[in-house]
Every structure is written in structure tokens, then in C-alpha cells.
Scaffold this motif. Structure first.
Motif, short mmCIF file in Angstrom:
data_model
loop_
_atom_site.label_atom_id
_atom_site.label_comp_id
_atom_site.label_asym_id
_atom_site.label_seq_id
_atom_site.Cartn_x
_atom_site.Cartn_y
_atom_site.Cartn_z
N SER A 152 0.83 -1.20 0.00
CA SER A 152 0.00 0.00 0.00
C SER A 152 0.87 1.26 0.00
N SER A 153 2.15 1.05 -0.18
CA SER A 153 3.10 2.16 -0.36
C SER A 153 3.05 3.18 0.77
N VAL A 154 2.79 2.68 1.97
CA VAL A 154 2.90 3.55 3.13
C VAL A 154 4.31 3.41 3.68
N PRO A 155 5.00 4.53 3.84
CA PRO A 155 6.36 4.43 4.38
C PRO A 155 6.37 3.70 5.71
N LEU A 156 7.37 2.86 5.91
CA LEU A 156 7.42 2.02 7.10
C LEU A 156 8.82 2.01 7.69
N VAL A 157 8.88 2.14 8.99
CA VAL A 157 10.15 1.99 9.70
C VAL A 157 9.90 1.07 10.88
N VAL A 158 10.83 0.18 11.12
CA VAL A 158 10.67 -0.75 12.23
C VAL A 158 11.59 -0.34 13.37
N VAL A 159 11.04 -0.28 14.56
CA VAL A 159 11.83 0.05 15.73
C VAL A 159 12.11 -1.23 16.50
N ASP A 160 13.36 -1.45 16.84
CA ASP A 160 13.76 -2.62 17.59
C ASP A 160 13.20 -3.89 16.94
N PRO A 161 13.66 -4.18 15.74
CA PRO A 161 13.07 -5.25 14.95
C PRO A 161 13.00 -6.57 15.69
N ALA A 162 11.89 -7.27 15.51
CA ALA A 162 11.71 -8.55 16.17
C ALA A 162 12.46 -9.64 15.43
N GLY A 163 12.66 -9.41 14.16
CA GLY A 163 13.42 -10.36 13.36
C GLY A 163 14.16 -9.55 12.30
N LEU A 164 14.70 -10.21 11.33
CA LEU A 164 15.32 -9.46 10.26
C LEU A 164 14.22 -8.71 9.51
N PRO A 165 14.27 -7.40 9.47
CA PRO A 165 13.23 -6.67 8.75
C PRO A 165 13.33 -6.95 7.25
N PRO A 166 12.21 -6.92 6.56
CA PRO A 166 12.22 -7.15 5.12
C PRO A 166 13.16 -6.16 4.45
N VAL A 167 13.74 -6.56 3.36
CA VAL A 167 14.64 -5.64 2.66
C VAL A 167 13.86 -4.40 2.26
N GLY A 168 14.55 -3.28 2.31
CA GLY A 168 13.90 -2.05 1.91
C GLY A 168 13.16 -1.37 3.04
N VAL A 169 13.07 -2.04 4.18
CA VAL A 169 12.43 -1.42 5.32
C VAL A 169 13.50 -0.97 6.31
#
Lengths: 357, 357
Positions: free
Chosen positions: B148-165
Motif C-alpha cells: 500500500s506504499s505507506v512508508p514504514l520503519v521498524v523500531v527494535d526489529p523482532a526479526g530481520l526486517p524485510p529488505v527495503g524497510v
DNA sequence: CAGGTTTCCGGAAGCGTTTCCGGAAGCGGG
DNA sequence: CCCGCTTCCGGAAACGCTTCCGGAAACCTG
């Protein structure tokens, strides 16, 4: 992985419109509009095709009618520096979420300077209403918000809320009475009070409750035993040290917040004394940390999450133009007895009331 | 004061438009438009008059062009049940506020069921971006948000974040090493670990760091000394009890969160033992409560507010279509030595490292 | 006081979207 | 084959708002 990341995938030239989509899909403009708005008079095939293009281009409505509601509730704190806040947030978020609304949390750090800017933001995003939490700004902001006809509810009012502004609080006075009574029953005669800022309504109510509970037992609350803090741990430490320096120190302390109670713990610890053997301590709030302090803290439970939830419900009612039956709500506080209170030294556990939860 | 309160003051018949206002003010429609949009080419007198009417009628824009940005950042937690969260919120709120954006806090309590509904809300309010905090949902939501092309940032990732995030975390591993080294230097040989859920990246990193720190000193971390908790106090209590029941109990515990460390405190207290004399305890996070625990907790500081702030900045960059130079950021953790660690019993304070902050 | 500039505002055109309405297919029953 | 009904979709108009542009009035400047 040193590749950089771009935010907007398709920054071709101009935002896409439904006209573009319509042309590309080979349908008319109204049809695309219908798909966007989820009408049901579109064939499955057409809908599919259009939706795909919509997604592909990342279409976003850019003119049309604004929704009457923004589905946003603004939750405004003075500061976000305490576990206190998260309890309120949780209550509000739950209700708001259930109503399909988002919870916008902000902190008006201290002064009206940023409040001005904040108001602008508020207006721009057309929030459905504002929840103001124990803020000094209540007086300043209240009228402004009132005039701009944004629904407003005050949580834990700092002063008497303006007429016409619903508020949700707790029975602070009764909580103070309960704390004092508990300590009196344990045999304490010199029960000190470490209160919150005197200009806050809740601080005064807790202190007055304390006084009333003590006087009901035929005792008096001496002035030297009443200290003013700011609800934070540091002030609890400071004021407790002053109390312990008294020629005749108290045998118990009622702190008007759990955090200050922990400050009192620290003062006791630094003196090489122990809670509750040397000093009984009662807090206020019943935050998580009360359960997990050493020793677990006897405290007056304030249903913060429920308060947030009640306030949010009221706000949603206002936003929907419904009537609010109870403009002023006070939820009950309850004393939670844990292990930080005991009879004073030298007194046999007569009608003991201490013990686990 | 039993009077009820009505939400919307003027529910006459129809929403007012600038055309209405213009007619009533005796000016043209464009002029009202200019006032609404805060243009400066309107005389003070006219502006005053129009603004008064605008306020009086509670005017709200209802069609016109939508702002390209909603000036909203969505901050999504798994749960809002910890003082942990408020630190992140504070960091995010500060940055967002400075950028004129609001911070929408939500909790996807547990499951994707509500996540579905939540996504709908998100889309409706056209959030500028999403900050996902240590969530199991990261895997589920990530792709959806991506599409849905909403910008996404992960804080303290639970796992390896998807590429590009992009993601923002802390140097958990290094923190674990620091904690272990500190305890080893005090003379501890049996240092237990009470970790977080094993499927979380940060839990694994802290445990691995602990192991590495211990092994660097030529010791081994025995399996019986490694317990898994859930970051909450209760699990700290439970696992610490199990550790103390061991035939040869540890002399120190490294808990992967401050809250679990407090649970360990409670286990020690219930045994009639003392921290740090009988058991040294190190926590992780350096929440407020670490300073105010009895005794003050030695812990690995994780700059939560800064992490939130960094993530928010990254998200704003993405939302503006700017390039993000560092898709993966890890902020430094630091060991904060307080009073919960000491040399093990029976060992003279050789190269003492305990003491005040 | 002539000329130029600035301030302020209205008419007209345009924006992207929705609503209204009617017409073209498709369909089953007589 | 016709009839009435439903389903689906397009043309035209309307919506509320903004932008563009030009003109009147006020304000300088020498």
C-alpha cells in the motif's frame, strides 16, 4: 546492504487523479469514483481492474468532500515522562480503536508557546475532540478550544473545569481518607504527607482526605508533617529526607503518588532503615511498579485506564453530537494493601492489618 | 450542575460553506477562502469580520484539495502495558511535533484480527507513515504496508526486517557483553541469564552478548543458568525462583529487561535474601524505575527515546520522498552501574567496581 | 499633482470529485 | 418475441473550494 531507500515509489510528475485511472482502465470517471468509495453497483470484473490500477498508482483522494469526522482523538499531556501516562493512553486507545478512531498523543512541554503551534496542528488535522490531562494549560487552552467548538473533555482536572466541559477524575479525597485510616488503624499517630503540587485539585483533595481521615480518629495533622512534592521520585526522596531529619520523625508517610513513594523508599534505604519496619509507606496510583517495588507498595488504586476509557467515551459522544448525561464523573479509588505498611515500631501487632495482597 | 452538555452547538440543518459565510459577511467567496487559508492579502478589518463568522458558525472545510500530507505518524505497539512504551512515544512525539505532525499511538493487541481493522483506519486517515515497534506482526504487516506504499520503519526489529524497510535498534549484543564483563570483573563465575522471548532478535542478541562476555573470561555459560521470560516482572520472579532453587544457585543474574530484574528482586526478597549481598542483578533498558528501585539497579541503558526520535526522523524523510542514507541504525547501549551489583559473597572486594552512580 | 506602486478584493475559470439520471445490456416469465 | 425488472455504467451537472487575473482604491515619491 548499503542500498538507500526511496520513500515514494512513484514520484513521476503529478499526483494521479481518478481521471487518469479512468482513462487507463477504459472506464468512465464516475465508475472509478464508485470503486474508490466502495459502492456496490460495480461489476466484480470492473472493480477488480480498477482496484488494481488504484493500488498500482498508489492513488490518494486529493480533493473531493472531506469526511465529516476525522476519526482522531487528541490526547494531550503536559509531559510524557511517567508510566502514569501510558495507563491513560491505554484506556483511551482501546475505546478509540473500537470506535475506529486513532489516538493522537502529544505533550505540550511546559508552555503555551508550543501550545499555540499545537493548536494549529490540531485544527489542520480536524481532530474530532481533545482530551486534556491534568494540565496547567487547562485554563489557557480551555477557552480557546471552547470557542473553536472542538469537543473537549478534561481528565483528572487540575482545577475546576470551565462550565460545560465534562471531566473525568477519581475520588482523590476518599482515597486520602482510606490511606490515612489504614495507617491509623495500624497504630500510627504521626503520619506525614508528601503531596503533589498544591495548585492541582487532585493534590489538595488527597491532602484534605488524609487530614480528614486522621482527624476522624481524633488526631491532628501537624503542619511540619505536610510537604509538597511534584509527583516525581526525586521530590519524594527530598521531602522524605526532610521528614526523617525532624526531631520527632513520622512513623508513616502517605505519598500522593507511587513515584514519590519510591523516592521515600530510597530515602529510607540511604539511612540504612527499612520499610515497613522503620517507616510505613502508602502511595497513590497503583502503577505496575507498586506491585514490584521492594517491598511491594501499599497504595491507593486509581483506575487510570478506566478513566481514560470513560473520558474517551464521553468525547466520542460529544463528537457525535449526542448528549452527555454526566458532565462530571469520579471513578472510585480503592486501597490496595501490600507489604509496605506495618504497625509502628514498639507497638505489638494489635489488630494487625498488614500482610500480602 | 446537572445540566447536560451538547457536543455540536449548531446542528441547524446543513454544514455551512464559505458561500454562506461570504454572503453573510458581504464579501466574495475567494476572500473567505483567503482568510481560511491564512493568506496575507486580506485587510485586517475584513479578516477580523470573516474570522468571527467562521468561528461563530464552526466552519469546517468540507471539500477542497486535501493536503498532500496528513501530518500523522502511526506508532504501533503490540501492547501498551509497559513504561517501556512511553519512552519510545516521547522520542517519536518530540520529532513529530517539531515537524508539525501528530503521533497516532495504537496497540494491535495480539492478533491480526484487529490488525485488519486497524489497517483500514490507517488508510482512511491517510497516515504519512508507520512506525512498527518490536512486533510479531512485523512479518504479517510488513508486506501489506509495503504494497500500500505507506512508508514504514521498524523500531527494535523482532526479526530481520524485510529488505527495503529501514530499522532502528540498539546494540543489544554489545550491551549483553558489557553486563557480563561487569559481573565477571566483580568476581562472579555463575552468572545466570533471564532472557526475553527467544523468537525476538533483541532477546537472542542480549543472550549471545552475555555468553560472549562470559566466554571471553574463559568461563562457560551453563544451560541450566539460561531461562526464558517475557520481559515482564512476573516472568522475572518465576525464573529467578527456579534459579535460586538450583543445587548450586548463581551469584548474579543478568535480566534482559529492567522489569524482569524487578521480578528477580522480588524473588530475592521473598527468600529473605538481599541484593546485592546475596545476588547481584543487572537489568536492561534503564527505565526510570531502575534509578528508583531498592537498591538502584545496575542496568544496560538503551536510549529508547532517541531510538524513537531517530525512527521518526527516518520516517519523515521517507514520507517526504527523501533518500534514507542509513536503512539500518543501531544506537549504542551503555552500562550504568548503580547499587545492585557487588562482588559475590565470600570474595573480598578485590578490584571493586560497585558503588554509586 | 502626475505617475508609479502596493494593497485589497471580486469575477471567472478551473480543480477533482460526487451525484443525478437515464440508457444499454442481460434475464426470466409469459 | 415482448415486457418488466435488475445490473452496470456513462454523460452532464453540481459541489465547494482554489487560483488566476485584472481593476479599483489607497499610498507613496518627487
Amino acid at each position: 546492504m548499503t542500498a538507500t531507500v526511496r520513500g515514494v515509489p512513484d514520484t513521476s510528475s503529478r499526483q494521479v487523479t481518478i481521471t487518469d485511472i479512468a482513462r487507463e482502465a477504459g472506464v468512465s470517471v464516475p465508475t472509478v469514483s464508485r470503486v474508490v468509495n466502495g459502492r456496490d453497483d460495480v461489476s466484480a470484473a470492473t472493480r477488480e481492474k480498477v482496484e488494481a490500477l488504484l493500488r498500482h498508482h498508489g492513488y490518494r483522494v486529493q480533493r473531493g468532500p472531506r469526511p465529516s469526522r476525522a476519526f482522531l482523538l487528541d490526547l494531550v499531556f503536559d509531559d510524557l515522562d511517567s508510566p502514569w501516562a501510558v495507563e491513560i493512553i491505554r484506556g483511551v486507545e482501546e475505546v478509540a480503536h473500537a470506535a475506529g478512531a486513532g489516538t493522537v498523543v502529544s505533550a505540550v512541554h511546559g508552555r503555551s508557546a508550543s501550545a499555540e503551534a499545537w493548536l494549529q496542528n490540531l485544527h489542520r488535522r480536524a481532530s474530532d475532540g481533545v482530551l486534556l490531562v491534568t494540565s496547567d494549560l487547562q485554563q489557557d487552552l480551555g477557552p480557546v478550544l471552547r470557542e473553536s467548538s472542538v469537543p473537549l473533555v478534561v481528565v483528572d482536572p487540575a482545577g475546576l473545569p470551565p462550565v460545560g466541559v465534562p471531566s473525568v477524575g477519581a475520588t482523590n479525597w476518599a482515597g486520602g481518607v482510606a490511606a490515612a485510616e489504614h495507617l491509623v488503624r495500624l497504630g500510627h499517630r504521626r503520619i506525614a504527607h508528601v503531596g503533589g503540587p498544591a495548585h492541582l485539585l487532585c493534590s489538595r483533595a488527597r491532602l484534605d482526605g488524609h487530614r480528614a481521615g486522621v482527624e476522624a480518629a481524633g488526631l491532628v495533622l501537624q503542619d511540619e508533617l505536610v510537604r509538597e512534592g511534584d509527583f516525581r521520585q526525586g521530590s519524594g526522596l527530598r521531602e522524605a529526607q526532610a521528614l526523617l531529619d525532624l526531631p520527632e520523625p513520622p512513623t508513616a508517610v502517605f505519598a500522593a503518588s507511587d513515584q514519590m513513594a519510591l523516592g521515600v523508599y530510597e530515602a529510607v534505604r540511604r539511612r540504612g532503615l527499612r520499610v515497613p519496619e522503620d517507616l510505613s509507606v502508602v502511595g497513590f496510583d497503583d502503577l505496575d511498579l507498586a506491585t514490584w517495588a521492594s517491598p511491594p507498595l501499599t497504595t491507593v488504586r486509581q483506575p487510570l485506564a478506566e478513566m481514560g476509557a470513560a473520558a474517551a467515551r464521553t468525547l466520542l459522544d460529544l463528537a457525535d453530537g449526542r448528549e452527555v448525561p454526566h458532565p462530571r464523573v469520579e471513578l472510585a479509588t480503592t486501597l490496595v494493601v501490600r507489604s509496605s505498611t506495618a504497625p509502628p515500631r514498639g507497638l505489638a501487632a494489635s489488630d494487625t492489618e498488614s500482610g500480602g495482597k
